[in-house]
Scaffold this motif. Sequence first.
Motif, PDB file in Angstrom:
ATOM      1  N   GLU A 279      24.442  28.265  19.392  1.00 48.35           N
ATOM      2  CA  GLU A 279      24.726  28.207  17.964  1.00 48.35           C
ATOM      3  C   GLU A 279      24.954  29.593  17.373  1.00 48.35           C
ATOM      4  N   TYR A 280      24.488  30.633  18.048  1.00 42.00           N
ATOM      5  CA  TYR A 280      24.550  31.990  17.510  1.00 42.00           C
ATOM      6  C   TYR A 280      25.552  32.884  18.230  1.00 42.00           C
ATOM      7  N   VAL A 281      25.728  32.698  19.528  1.00 42.74           N
ATOM      8  CA  VAL A 281      26.686  33.499  20.290  1.00 42.74           C
ATOM      9  C   VAL A 281      27.431  32.601  21.272  1.00 42.74           C
ATOM     10  N   VAL A 282      28.640  33.029  21.605  1.00 42.99           N
ATOM     11  CA  VAL A 282      29.401  32.360  22.651  1.00 42.99           C
ATOM     12  C   VAL A 282      29.812  33.421  23.662  1.00 42.99           C
ATOM     13  N   LYS A 283      29.601  33.120  24.932  1.00 43.40           N
ATOM     14  CA  LYS A 283      29.922  34.079  25.994  1.00 43.40           C
ATOM     15  C   LYS A 283      31.415  34.054  26.243  1.00 43.40           C
TER      16      LYS A 283
ATOM     17  N   VAL B  76      29.646  36.879  18.110  1.00 44.11           N
ATOM     18  CA  VAL B  76      28.584  36.479  17.195  1.00 44.11           C
ATOM     19  C   VAL B  76      29.115  35.372  16.282  1.00 44.11           C
ATOM     20  N   LEU B  77      28.467  34.212  16.322  1.00 42.63           N
ATOM     21  CA  LEU B  77      28.853  33.078  15.486  1.00 42.63           C
ATOM     22  C   LEU B  77      28.004  32.975  14.230  1.00 42.63           C
ATOM     23  N   ALA B  78      26.730  33.346  14.327  1.00 40.06           N
ATOM     24  CA  ALA B  78      25.804  33.278  13.194  1.00 40.06           C
ATOM     25  C   ALA B  78      24.664  34.256  13.438  1.00 40.06           C
ATOM     26  N   LEU B  79      23.963  34.596  12.384  1.00 42.95           N
ATOM     27  CA  LEU B  79      22.807  35.476  12.489  1.00 42.95           C
ATOM     28  C   LEU B  79      21.538  34.637  12.374  1.00 42.95           C
ATOM     29  N   PRO B  80      20.603  34.779  13.305  1.00 48.37           N
ATOM     30  CA  PRO B  80      19.377  33.971  13.247  1.00 48.37           C
ATOM     31  C   PRO B  80      18.479  34.412  12.095  1.00 48.37           C
ATOM     32  N   SER B  81      17.796  33.438  11.520  1.00 48.54           N
ATOM     33  CA  SER B  81      16.884  33.751  10.425  1.00 48.54           C
ATOM     34  C   SER B  81      15.461  33.977  10.918  1.00 48.54           C
ATOM     35  N   THR B  82      15.176  33.561  12.150  1.00 48.76           N
ATOM     36  CA  THR B  82      13.848  33.747  12.722  1.00 48.76           C
ATOM     37  C   THR B  82      13.905  34.784  13.827  1.00 48.76           C
ATOM     38  N   LYS B  83      12.741  35.240  14.243  1.00 54.46           N
ATOM     39  CA  LYS B  83      12.663  36.301  15.251  1.00 54.46           C
ATOM     40  C   LYS B  83      13.164  35.829  16.613  1.00 54.46           C
ATOM     41  N   ASN B  84      12.671  34.701  17.077  1.00 54.20           N
ATOM     42  CA  ASN B  84      13.092  34.182  18.372  1.00 54.20           C
ATOM     43  C   ASN B  84      13.534  32.736  18.219  1.00 54.20           C
TER      44      ASN B  84
ATOM     45  N   MET C 198      21.518  42.360  10.512  1.00 55.59           N
ATOM     46  CA  MET C 198      20.466  42.434  11.510  1.00 55.59           C
ATOM     47  C   MET C 198      20.839  43.524  12.523  1.00 55.59           C
ATOM     48  N   ARG C 199      19.871  44.318  12.932  1.00 55.20           N
ATOM     49  CA  ARG C 199      20.091  45.389  13.908  1.00 55.20           C
ATOM     50  C   ARG C 199      20.482  44.807  15.263  1.00 55.20           C
ATOM     51  N   ILE C 200      21.292  45.539  16.021  1.00 57.16           N
ATOM     52  CA  ILE C 200      21.774  45.055  17.316  1.00 57.16           C
ATOM     53  C   ILE C 200      20.629  44.836  18.300  1.00 57.16           C
ATOM     54  N   ASP C 201      19.627  45.715  18.319  1.00 58.80           N
ATOM     55  CA  ASP C 201      18.529  45.530  19.271  1.00 58.80           C
ATOM     56  C   ASP C 201      17.709  44.287  18.927  1.00 58.80           C
ATOM     57  N   LYS C 202      17.486  44.039  17.647  1.00 63.91           N
ATOM     58  CA  LYS C 202      16.758  42.835  17.235  1.00 63.91           C
ATOM     59  C   LYS C 202      17.586  41.579  17.500  1.00 63.91           C
TER      60      LYS C 202
ATOM     61  N   LEU D 151      19.923  41.115  19.896  1.00 62.85           N
ATOM     62  CA  LEU D 151      19.941  40.826  21.334  1.00 62.85           C
ATOM     63  C   LEU D 151      18.638  40.172  21.783  1.00 62.85           C
ATOM     64  N   ASN D 152      17.540  40.592  21.210  1.00 64.14           N
ATOM     65  CA  ASN D 152      16.242  39.995  21.531  1.00 64.14           C
ATOM     66  C   ASN D 152      16.095  38.611  20.913  1.00 64.14           C
ATOM     67  N   ALA D 153      16.539  38.437  19.687  1.00 63.53           N
ATOM     68  CA  ALA D 153      16.358  37.163  18.987  1.00 63.53           C
ATOM     69  C   ALA D 153      17.144  36.029  19.632  1.00 63.53           C
ATOM     70  N   VAL D 154      18.340  36.312  20.131  1.00 68.68           N
ATOM     71  CA  VAL D 154      19.149  35.251  20.733  1.00 68.68           C
ATOM     72  C   VAL D 154      18.968  35.178  22.251  1.00 68.68           C
ATOM     73  N   ASN D 155      17.946  35.849  22.750  1.00 70.06           N
ATOM     74  CA  ASN D 155      17.540  35.779  24.162  1.00 70.06           C
ATOM     75  C   ASN D 155      18.585  36.290  25.144  1.00 70.06           C
ATOM     76  N   ILE D 156      19.388  37.259  24.737  1.00 74.16           N
ATOM     77  CA  ILE D 156      20.280  37.923  25.688  1.00 74.16           C
ATOM     78  C   ILE D 156      19.483  38.959  26.464  1.00 74.16           C
TER      79      ILE D 156
END
Length: 81
Positions: free
Chosen positions: A76-80, A60-68, A1-5, A7-12
């Motif tokens: 579940e997807y990222v840890v700060k 990054v812990l996982a890659l989301p399968s949906t857009k948002n 998954m692209r970095i810009d997509k 960052l948007n998908a995981v609401n950062i």
Amino acid sequence: MRIDKFLNAVNIIKRRAIAEDMCRSGVVGINGVIVKASKEVKIGDIITLYFIQYTQSYKVLALPSTKNIPKNAQNEYVVKL
């Protein structure tokens, strides 16, 4: 998954266009390297956002399968770091 997509998908970042502009201006890095918006994200990567007064890092812990994903599911997807 692209970095810009990603960052948007995981609401950062709220909008993909803003994430793309941040990549273009040199604010986004993966594993310590400034990247373009088309850079692919892999599980285990460290994403760093370089701001003027501080930096934010995420692993990054996982890659989301949906857009948002819901805001409460972000852990579940990222840890700060």
